[in-house]
Design a protein around this motif. Structure first.
Motif, mmCIF file in Angstrom:
data_model
loop_
_atom_site.group_PDB
_atom_site.id
_atom_site.type_symbol
_atom_site.label_atom_id
_atom_site.label_comp_id
_atom_site.label_asym_id
_atom_site.label_seq_id
_atom_site.Cartn_x
_atom_site.Cartn_y
_atom_site.Cartn_z
ATOM 1 N N ILE A 1 45.803 48.548 57.678
ATOM 2 C CA ILE A 1 45.336 49.201 56.460
ATOM 3 C C ILE A 1 44.973 50.650 56.779
ATOM 4 O O ILE A 1 44.268 50.925 57.744
ATOM 5 C CB ILE A 1 44.160 48.439 55.809
ATOM 6 C CG1 ILE A 1 43.877 48.959 54.404
ATOM 7 C CG2 ILE A 1 42.920 48.444 56.667
ATOM 8 C CD1 ILE A 1 43.031 48.042 53.561
ATOM 9 N N GLU B 1 44.444 53.622 51.840
ATOM 10 C CA GLU B 1 44.449 52.334 51.146
ATOM 11 C C GLU B 1 43.028 51.781 51.020
ATOM 12 O O GLU B 1 42.668 51.206 49.991
ATOM 13 C CB GLU B 1 45.344 51.340 51.884
ATOM 14 C CG GLU B 1 45.597 50.068 51.109
ATOM 15 C CD GLU B 1 46.557 49.110 51.820
ATOM 16 O OE1 GLU B 1 46.689 47.988 51.335
ATOM 17 O OE2 GLU B 1 47.162 49.501 52.843
ATOM 18 N N GLU C 1 41.284 53.554 48.209
ATOM 19 C CA GLU C 1 41.772 53.038 46.926
ATOM 20 C C GLU C 1 41.147 51.685 46.612
ATOM 21 O O GLU C 1 40.673 51.451 45.500
ATOM 22 C CB GLU C 1 43.294 52.923 46.974
ATOM 23 C CG GLU C 1 43.901 52.502 45.664
ATOM 24 C CD GLU C 1 45.423 52.473 45.744
ATOM 25 O OE1 GLU C 1 45.997 51.471 45.289
ATOM 26 O OE2 GLU C 1 46.011 53.444 46.268
ATOM 27 N N ARG C 2 41.120 50.795 47.591
ATOM 28 C CA ARG C 2 40.573 49.454 47.364
ATOM 29 C C ARG C 2 39.064 49.482 47.163
ATOM 30 O O ARG C 2 38.516 48.605 46.489
ATOM 31 C CB ARG C 2 40.956 48.536 48.504
ATOM 32 C CG ARG C 2 42.453 48.223 48.433
ATOM 33 C CD ARG C 2 42.922 47.324 49.501
ATOM 34 N NE ARG C 2 42.473 45.958 49.291
ATOM 35 C CZ ARG C 2 43.021 44.925 49.891
ATOM 36 N NH1 ARG C 2 44.042 45.101 50.718
ATOM 37 N NH2 ARG C 2 42.562 43.711 49.679
#
Length: 190
Positions: free
Chosen positions: A28, A32, A35-36
């Motif tokens: 990851i 990312e 974003e998560r």
């Protein structure tokens, strides 16, 4: 003057924990993760420092949550039954195939990242202390043998659960691991 945090830090850490647990560290990207977590990239770096620092915090949060959940579960059932259910659940479901964040991180990173080895060791130690307290409570309740060394048995449990998780991830079925579970719990039975 630094701007105040404009997001729920605990919620962001929970989302990061979920992301690391699902994907692992190496799979990851920081982008990312951002974003998560639902935060701005600048907030990520200003608040957490780095992806590695965030992983440390995620592991600490995960460990605290797991220890607390284990302690809560003994309020509804005796300790030996809780431990049996935990081991069977690991063998059958293994957290819906995700395994354990501590085990996953130790396997992925500890060999080449001594700081992560220390972080996961601390997490395993905290879980061992939780199991030790539960075993002592079970001894007081009379459902676990009084002559058992609670500290040693707690470390045996942590080690056994870690191995059980790896075996479950490798495709072994719960029925294949049932004899192992019985062997781990047998010394505790009165």
């Amino acid at each position: 003057m630094a701007r105040p945090i404009e997001f729920d830090r605990d919620e962001a850490v929970k989302r990061a924990t979920s992301a690391f647990w699902e994907c692992g560290y190496g799979s990851i990207s920081a982008g990312e993760l951002v974003e998560r977590m639902g935060i701005a990239k600048s907030s990520f770096y200003n608040t957490f420092g780095s992806k590695t620092d965030l992983l440390r915090e995620a592991i600490a949060s995960y460990t605290r949550d797991r220890a607390a959940a284990l302690q809560r579960s003994t309020r509804q059932s005796n300790v030996l039954d809780v431990l049996r259910h935990l081991l069977l659940n690991v063998a059958k479901r293994n957290d819906d195939g995700k395994g354990c964040l501590l085990v996953n991180t130790a396997v992925e990173l500890s060999k080449h990242h001594p700081d992560m080895a220390e972080v996961t060791r601390n997490g395993f130690s905290e879980m061992a202390m939780t199991f030790e307290a539960l075993i002592k409570a079970g001894q007081e309740d009379g459902c676990i043998r009084a002559d058992l060394n609670a500290k040693q048995q707690a470390l045996i449990l942590v080690t056994s659960i870690s191995g059980l998780r790896v075996m479950a991830q490798s495709g072994f079925l719960a029925k294949e691991m049932q004899p192992f579970i019985d062997t781990v719990l047998q010394p505790m039975e009165c």
